[in-house]
Design a protein around this motif. Structure first.
Motif, short mmCIF file in Angstrom:
data_model
loop_
_atom_site.label_atom_id
_atom_site.label_comp_id
_atom_site.label_asym_id
_atom_site.label_seq_id
_atom_site.Cartn_x
_atom_site.Cartn_y
_atom_site.Cartn_z
N UNK A 190 0.82 -1.22 0.00
CA UNK A 190 0.00 0.00 0.00
C UNK A 190 0.85 1.27 0.00
N UNK A 191 1.98 1.24 0.79
CA UNK A 191 2.78 2.46 0.92
C UNK A 191 3.51 2.83 -0.37
N UNK A 192 3.69 1.83 -1.20
CA UNK A 192 4.43 2.11 -2.43
C UNK A 192 3.54 2.62 -3.55
N UNK A 193 2.20 2.57 -3.31
CA UNK A 193 1.22 3.13 -4.25
C UNK A 193 1.36 2.58 -5.67
N UNK A 194 1.49 1.25 -5.73
CA UNK A 194 1.52 0.63 -7.07
C UNK A 194 0.12 0.11 -7.41
N UNK A 195 -0.17 -0.09 -8.68
CA UNK A 195 -1.43 -0.70 -9.11
C UNK A 195 -1.14 -1.95 -9.92
N UNK A 196 -1.26 -3.10 -9.25
CA UNK A 196 -1.07 -4.37 -9.98
C UNK A 196 -2.26 -4.66 -10.87
N UNK A 197 -3.43 -4.27 -10.34
CA UNK A 197 -4.65 -4.60 -11.08
C UNK A 197 -5.13 -3.39 -11.84
N UNK A 198 -5.34 -3.62 -13.12
CA UNK A 198 -5.83 -2.52 -13.95
C UNK A 198 -7.29 -2.23 -13.59
N UNK A 199 -7.57 -0.98 -13.18
CA UNK A 199 -8.90 -0.61 -12.70
C UNK A 199 -9.98 -0.80 -13.77
N UNK A 200 -9.62 -0.48 -14.98
CA UNK A 200 -10.64 -0.57 -16.03
C UNK A 200 -10.97 -2.02 -16.34
N UNK A 201 -9.91 -2.83 -16.44
CA UNK A 201 -10.14 -4.26 -16.63
C UNK A 201 -11.03 -4.82 -15.53
N UNK A 202 -10.71 -4.36 -14.34
CA UNK A 202 -11.45 -4.89 -13.19
C UNK A 202 -12.93 -4.49 -13.26
N UNK A 203 -13.17 -3.21 -13.59
CA UNK A 203 -14.56 -2.74 -13.71
C UNK A 203 -15.30 -3.52 -14.80
N UNK A 204 -14.60 -3.81 -15.88
CA UNK A 204 -15.21 -4.60 -16.95
C UNK A 204 -15.59 -6.00 -16.45
N UNK A 205 -14.66 -6.58 -15.68
CA UNK A 205 -14.92 -7.91 -15.13
C UNK A 205 -16.13 -7.88 -14.21
#
Lengths: 469, 469
Positions: A190-205
């Protein structure tokens, strides 16, 4: 298997009659658990003298005497299913004896005296579940299969027992799970503020899952009527011949069923199975009794009944339709048709009394019409097949259909959780809060197949089974 | 087999459900006849893909799908019993499926569509009889075994099914037959006036056979009560506590039975099974209702009831026995005891009300006495075991007991024919006339085991079986 259950499973030996209760030619009893074979062999004197636990083969039938002390109880066939190649995945022994309740009782007593215990309701199937032979919704399919009385309900239960429904649920859950693990990973970093999961892909799913869940949820309405019978209301003016029609339908069915000896009709007088679909005539008795008063009391109560129906048979004395009343009749049809949720059949009764063509026939025939004489039992089979075709219109095909209210509730909860997820992302709620809803969606999906479960749920499910299953 | 039957037996393929009717965990269906295996395999998709009629082994269980066209009906276990190593001595296939009546119906329909036909009542056993797997009295034993509800009736039927009774009858018949053939030989050489058969030896044999037949005939009285329940009359003055006592007995039994799940009490409220013997309380309801009027209407009707009883429970309010009435009570006992055919138990009820020792206790205790409180359910188990011991006094041991009225009639006719033979010899009637009676004696003995039989008898016997047996 991830299970939150604290239900203790041990492989002590259980026994129970497995065939239907009562007297018949042959009865079947079974044992499952650690000592099944040794307990059974203590009471078995095979005709083949050389037989022992060592020489006994799995999946073979042995003839001999069931004995208690030195007393012969019966001549039996005994078979042994070496675990895990058995229903429960434990060692199982099946005994078929003469089908008297008394003999079954003596055999069960002997087995209990030798260390087996009476099985609880559904305990064989519960062991099959615990041993991974089937998941929870498959186990529920077994119970539904035994209870099914029509073709559609039977096929639905069979598909569920064979895992068709489970596969679908597991597939949806796995997709969500894969993505979720990426999100959970983000939380760890969390502290490193990375995004492993693509938000848009996830919303599509999430959108796609919601759609699939929604179609399963919607299928429940149909699944439920298939399982419990399609509610049909027979309505119409006094003396239109409603009860004569119902009796004619019941007789038609009776004639079909009674060709096969040993089959009996359901005791609920007003449920009939036509071409594999069961039709449940909702409270038609009440309607029949109040025939004369319907108009007086007002249309209110009738509407309440109709409200439960999926199918409406509007019975009309066709010989009484004339220029004066034909518009009223057509107007009344409209009222019932308004409710697009229902299917409507116009039953033009008393064709034996028909002297001349009724007026506005073309407009009447705009409705699905069957001309019958209930009294003379003419064209009743036509009405029966029209009923069936109406059910088929309800989109019953090889799609997966939810018929279990537990599954329905879980699907709805999972759907709601996904809606929360969607909203959360929309409102930029922190990922750790959203992940609570994701976990909830996963939980409810997992509860369907039993990947997540608890004692209460298991108790509810298996408690409804018969003993011996 | 010498059979006068014209009943056509062919080995067309029959099928039927064999387990009790209704719904349960597992149901069993079976096929018997020429095409059993090929018909069954047309509907069987084994999990073991390589299975065929050729590779299929007898007495093994195969798991797979039962299909009709391409539709799966159920997952089943199928087993094949290659004739003559089967119940009917024909090729037999057994199918165990999920125990829903609907699935059973679908399977039976499929089998019928593929060339099997629905079996008639008892047809499997009838085929077993025709194929020499069992004789007629053994077949009757099968039906009795299924119907048996108590230990004694069960053991009696089992013994009959296993041929104990048949062996005895065949032994007697063979003895008579051997001698008779000598006599028939004399008839062939009638003009030469020779005596192949020693008359004295023959008379001794007839006497011996008569004695054995007579003991079998006498056993029917007991066999019949064991089979149908021992008739018991509960009698006594109004307010002696007769119906309370019956209820206490029924409750005692209910408590015993209900320990074993799945067993239900007989629907005839006033039949109870104690220690394997069933007791039938004859028309005690009637006696109970008319309690107040018994004295008034006169003892006549009560006696009629008592006449049917094997056992009499005389219930008496022991707390009301005093110097004034004790002689009357004892006198009344005498009346019932006179009939030596009956067994008598004196039930001294209401011991909870007993303040002082009743007079003439010693004389009362000359009768088999049980002190109870029906109201408080005290000593009811004692009364129950006294009932059982009374039955055991009726000489029920390992002797052969006739329980079937058809056998009883045949034995009586055979006995009568032998009496004619005896008289004939005594009166020097010509041998050829006597031989008619000898043949009659042989005929009736042979009809028991089915060595001699006819369509009507077979129809009667197997018609009473359930379908599937």
């Amino acid at each position: 298997m991830t299970t939150s259950s604290s239900m203790v499973y041990n492989d002590d030996t259980i026994c129970a009659p497995a065939s239907p209760a009562g007297s018949g030619a042959i009865a079947l009893l079974r044992l499952s658990g650690r000592d099944s074979l040794s307990i059974a062999l203590r009471h078995f004197k095979p005709r083949l003298k050389s037989l022992s636990a060592e020489t006994m083969e799995s999946h073979k039938l042995y003839f001999g005497d069931f004995v208690d002390k030195d007393k012969i109880i019966d001549e039996i066939l005994l078979s042994y299913f070496k675990g895990p190649h058995s229903y429960t995945a434990e060692d199982v022994v099946e005994i078929s004896c003469h089908g008297s309740t008394y003999i079954q009782q003596l055999i069960i007593e002997s087995l209990i005296n030798s260390g087996a215990r009476m099985a609880n309701a559904g305990e064989f199937t519960m062991r099959a579940f615990f041993n991974g032979r089937m998941d929870l919704s498959q186990a529920e399919g077994v119970a539904d299969l035994i209870a099914s009385h029509g073709k559609a309900a039977h096929q639905m239960a069979l598909r569920q027992m064979r895992g068709g429904f489970s596969d679908k649920i597991k597939e949806l859950r796995t997709e969500l799970l894969n993505f979720t693990s990426l999100i959970e990973l983000e939380l760890d970093f969390a502290e490193e503020d990375v995004e492993f999961a693509d938000r848009e892909d996830f919303m599509n799913l999430v959108g796609k899952l919601k759609q699939e869940l929604s179609s399963l949820i919607n299928s429940f309405k149909l699944g439920n009527v298939i399982k419990h019978g399609i509610p049909v209301a027979i309505i119409g003016k006094p003396n239109a011949g409603k009860s004569t029609l119902l009796n004619a339908l019941l007789n038609e069915e009776r004639a079909i069923v009674s060709e096969i000896p040993g089959t009996t009709r359901d005791s609920i007088e007003d449920t009939i199975v036509i071409d594999g679909f069961s039709f449940r005539f909702i409270d038609t008795a009440g309607l029949r009794e109040s025939t004369d008063k319907i108009e007086a009391i007002g249309i209110e109560r009738t509407y309440e009944k109709i409200d439960q129906a999926k199918l409406i048979l509007y019975v009309c004395d066709i010989s009484h339709i004339n220029k004066t009343n034909v518009d009223d009749v057509i107007r009344e049809f409209g009222k019932y048709i308004e409710d697009s949720d229902k299917h409507f059949i116009f039953v033009a009764n008393k064709i034996d009394h028909l002297d001349e063509t009724p007026p506005k026939l073309k407009e009447l025939l705009d409705y699905e019409t069957v001309f019958v004489s209930a009294k003379r039992k003419e064209n009743i089979h036509l009405l029966a097949s029209t009923l069936v075709s109406k059910v088929k219109e309800m989109n019953f095909d090889d799609n997966i259909i939810v018929s279990n209210s537990r599954h329905y509730e879980a699907l709805k909860k999972s759907f709601e959780a996904l809606e929360e997820v969607e909203q959360g992302f929309g409102n930029n709620i922190p990922t750790d809060l959203i992940s609570v809803d994701i976990r909830s969606a996963l939980h409810h999906l997992g509860s369907i197949t039993g990947e997540i479960t608890n004692d209460e749920v298991l108790g509810n499910i298996f408690g409804k089974f018969c003993i011996g299953k």
